[in-house]
Design a protein around this motif. Sequence first.
Motif, PDB file in Angstrom:
ATOM      1  N   ARG A 104       0.824  -1.202   0.000  1.00 45.73           N
ATOM      2  CA  ARG A 104       0.000   0.000   0.000  1.00 45.73           C
ATOM      3  C   ARG A 104       0.861   1.255   0.000  1.00 45.73           C
ATOM      4  N   TYR A 105       1.926   1.274   0.802  1.00 45.76           N
ATOM      5  CA  TYR A 105       2.779   2.463   0.854  1.00 45.76           C
ATOM      6  C   TYR A 105       3.533   2.644  -0.461  1.00 45.76           C
ATOM      7  N   ARG A 106       3.898   1.545  -1.107  1.00 41.16           N
ATOM      8  CA  ARG A 106       4.590   1.644  -2.392  1.00 41.16           C
ATOM      9  C   ARG A 106       3.690   2.298  -3.429  1.00 41.16           C
ATOM     10  N   ARG A 107       2.456   1.882  -3.480  1.00 40.58           N
ATOM     11  CA  ARG A 107       1.540   2.479  -4.456  1.00 40.58           C
ATOM     12  C   ARG A 107       1.210   3.921  -4.087  1.00 40.58           C
ATOM     13  N   TRP A 108       1.088   4.172  -2.793  1.00 43.22           N
ATOM     14  CA  TRP A 108       0.801   5.545  -2.377  1.00 43.22           C
ATOM     15  C   TRP A 108       1.953   6.464  -2.762  1.00 43.22           C
ATOM     16  N   LEU A 109       3.189   6.005  -2.619  1.00 43.65           N
ATOM     17  CA  LEU A 109       4.341   6.809  -3.021  1.00 43.65           C
ATOM     18  C   LEU A 109       4.360   7.051  -4.524  1.00 43.65           C
TER      19      LEU A 109
END
Length: 810
Positions: free
Chosen positions: A358-363
């Motif tokens: 999730r954090y990878r896509r948010w970044l």
Amino acid sequence: MSRPIARVLPLLEPAHLDRDFDYLVPPEMDGLAQPGVRVRVRFSGRLVDGYLLERLEKSDHTGKLVRLERVVSGERVLTPEILKLVTAVAARYAGTRADVLRLAIPPRHAKVESEGTEKPEHTSKKGPGAAADAATSATLGTAEHSAVRPGPHIGVSGQGPGGPGCPAQGRVAGGASGGAGGNGATADPIRDSDACGTGEVTRAADVESASVPARGHAGAVDAIAQGDPIAGAPGAGVHSTAPVAALVPTGELGQQPAAAASRTLSAEFPAWGRYVHGHSFSNALAVGRGPRAGWQALPGEDWGRRLAELAAVTVRGGRSAVIMVPDQRDLDRVLAECVTLVGELAVGLAAGLGPAARYRRWLSVLRGNARVVVGTRSAVFSPVKDLGLIALWDDGDSTFAEPRSPYPHAREVAMLRAHETGAAFLAGGFSRTAEVQAIVESGWAHDLLADRTVLRQAMPRITAPGDTDAALERDPIAQAIRIPAVAFMEARKALEAGGPVLVQVPRRGYIPALSCAKCRTPARCRHCNGPLALPDTAPASRGALRSGRGGVAEAQSPACRWCGITEAAFRCGVCGSRALRAVVIGASRTAEELGRAFPGVPLRGSGGSSVLSTVPEGPQIVVSTIGAEPRVPGGYAVAMLLDGWALLGRADLRAAEDALRRWMSAAALVRPDGRVIVMADAALPTVQALVRWDPVWHASFELEQRSEVRFPPAVRFVAIDGTADSIAELLGEAQLPGGVEILGPVPLPPGARKPFSSGDSPAEVERIILRADRATGSALSRALTVAQAVRSTHRSDAPLRVQIDPIDIG
């Protein structure tokens, strides 16, 4: 170092500490300590997380400043736009910015930041326009900005009563109160005094005023304060028929004749031509305008594809799009369509991805590598670059209401963000909520509907048992039995012709609710007072009801749904009877009955932990709970909507609206030449709206009824839950504006969660309702913010919860 002062928002829980504090930037942190980064600061002798808001040359604080402890990461995760949105949401819902930021920005994953963002796990090829968008997908920068909340800022000195780094309590409390009171009026698109039912709203002869040019937050708020009906220049609206520029990459706009470009777009996405102003809406998106509309999809519409087409149009124009859906199943559907059109520029955001993914896509969204975000309610805070469209599907779904403080609703946050940024807004669905109808009637948004001729060609035939005198004469007991003869006859004809049949049931399980067969009192557990039921996992579930005296069914060994204890010798506490009857028939029992009625026909179930997305073609019966209906290629031949009374009879403000939404979602899966039979009273307005497929009329009817009795969205509602002492303390500190009605106290509604308490959970929790006109809604929110800030200085641990416009009023 030209700007040695860092203005920081610490993530602190007490409401009176929702303030900006000044810290000294050490020379070694000068390069990393930029606006928007995460920092660690010392506050009251302990290290806390925070966000750096801006760098200053000097501070208003006259004492000695504490140094920044460290910069957690150089990633500038808090953009100016999201900070403004967070501030507006906190003011709208009488919460703190720290609470909203926890919803808006996911927790940091250090490994993901260090490795960079991966491309989404998609294999589909890029759609047209993706290469052109790559030129505009530069890394998102964050300019230096000032704190949004006005009021005096507080410097963190080395002295204080609470230890090193703690400012004086008197100044903190005073500053918090001043800041809370100075939040300013937040933009309310359907505020009565501005744009809903007042003489200040001037509705144009046509609907060209639905589009507004992009303008900043201050300009938007000023426009509302001056009575602006939230309309742009004439002729720039959702229904405008003016020529538009070509749907080509940003640098090539104007190189192709506008009329030819409009024809190209219409030819590429012809499905929008079925709606009266569908192409006008997409054309406005193509040239960078901000149309706003309430879209009612046709029955059988591939709504996921339609939303993806609008997102693709937005991306080709050099902007980004955010699409919100209720659940993971809808997310997968829309994301697949977006990937088909824009390729790897689309990402999905959902809590089920896991922290790292999730954090990878948010970044990737933050850095501008992804331009289309498809997600659930938290996606409304996605830090997309150049937001051009924010859309949500089925806004009446309860999952859009955030269960964590300050309890915002994704629809309201989306409207705030669209208003502040000038982006387009679209609320789509097969049905319509009263809230969307309110903004349409106010002129802030407009209808995006199909002509009735087109609608009649797309909709199935919908009837209710006994809806005519001839039907009652043929089957006098059609309205009294659960599945009438006409439903069995239509299902049998469809199965013989090779068509699938859908059966919608409100409740899962076998027999999820029991009552006394003599006095109809709900059957309760002797140990925990929970409801008794016959679960489908019980050995006696199959054939568990045996015929008793007078044909009354008696239960064998029901079990409590709360504690699981089996009640082998039930006795009614009111009349003493031992006989039980089924109040509601669940999906499992329904499937069992249909299996006996149609032997040899394949039977499928969808609901609970086993939800089917699609089923193959062929003769079959699909028994589904509400919201879990699977799609079938070509559509169902027949749909039976059972137990309408269970949906319509709920003691809830939105019972009728929710029932129509559930029914229409199921009926939309039926082919145009199919048949839908709803088991409910044909004279009810909700059933009539379904039969005519007229959700706009029903939403207008609901809004009129609620306005008459002063219920949301016609007024602002605040639910305050807590003990009698905590509620009295809050209301004693609140300087409520004039005209606020105080209703209650009443017991907490059944099923509602008790507010969080740092100590033991109290036995008695009450609810008080505050009701005010929308014109005073902002003042009411400010008063409650100040009161909560003052109360937090008293360090009271009594439970208290403040919810503005909750979906469940009780």
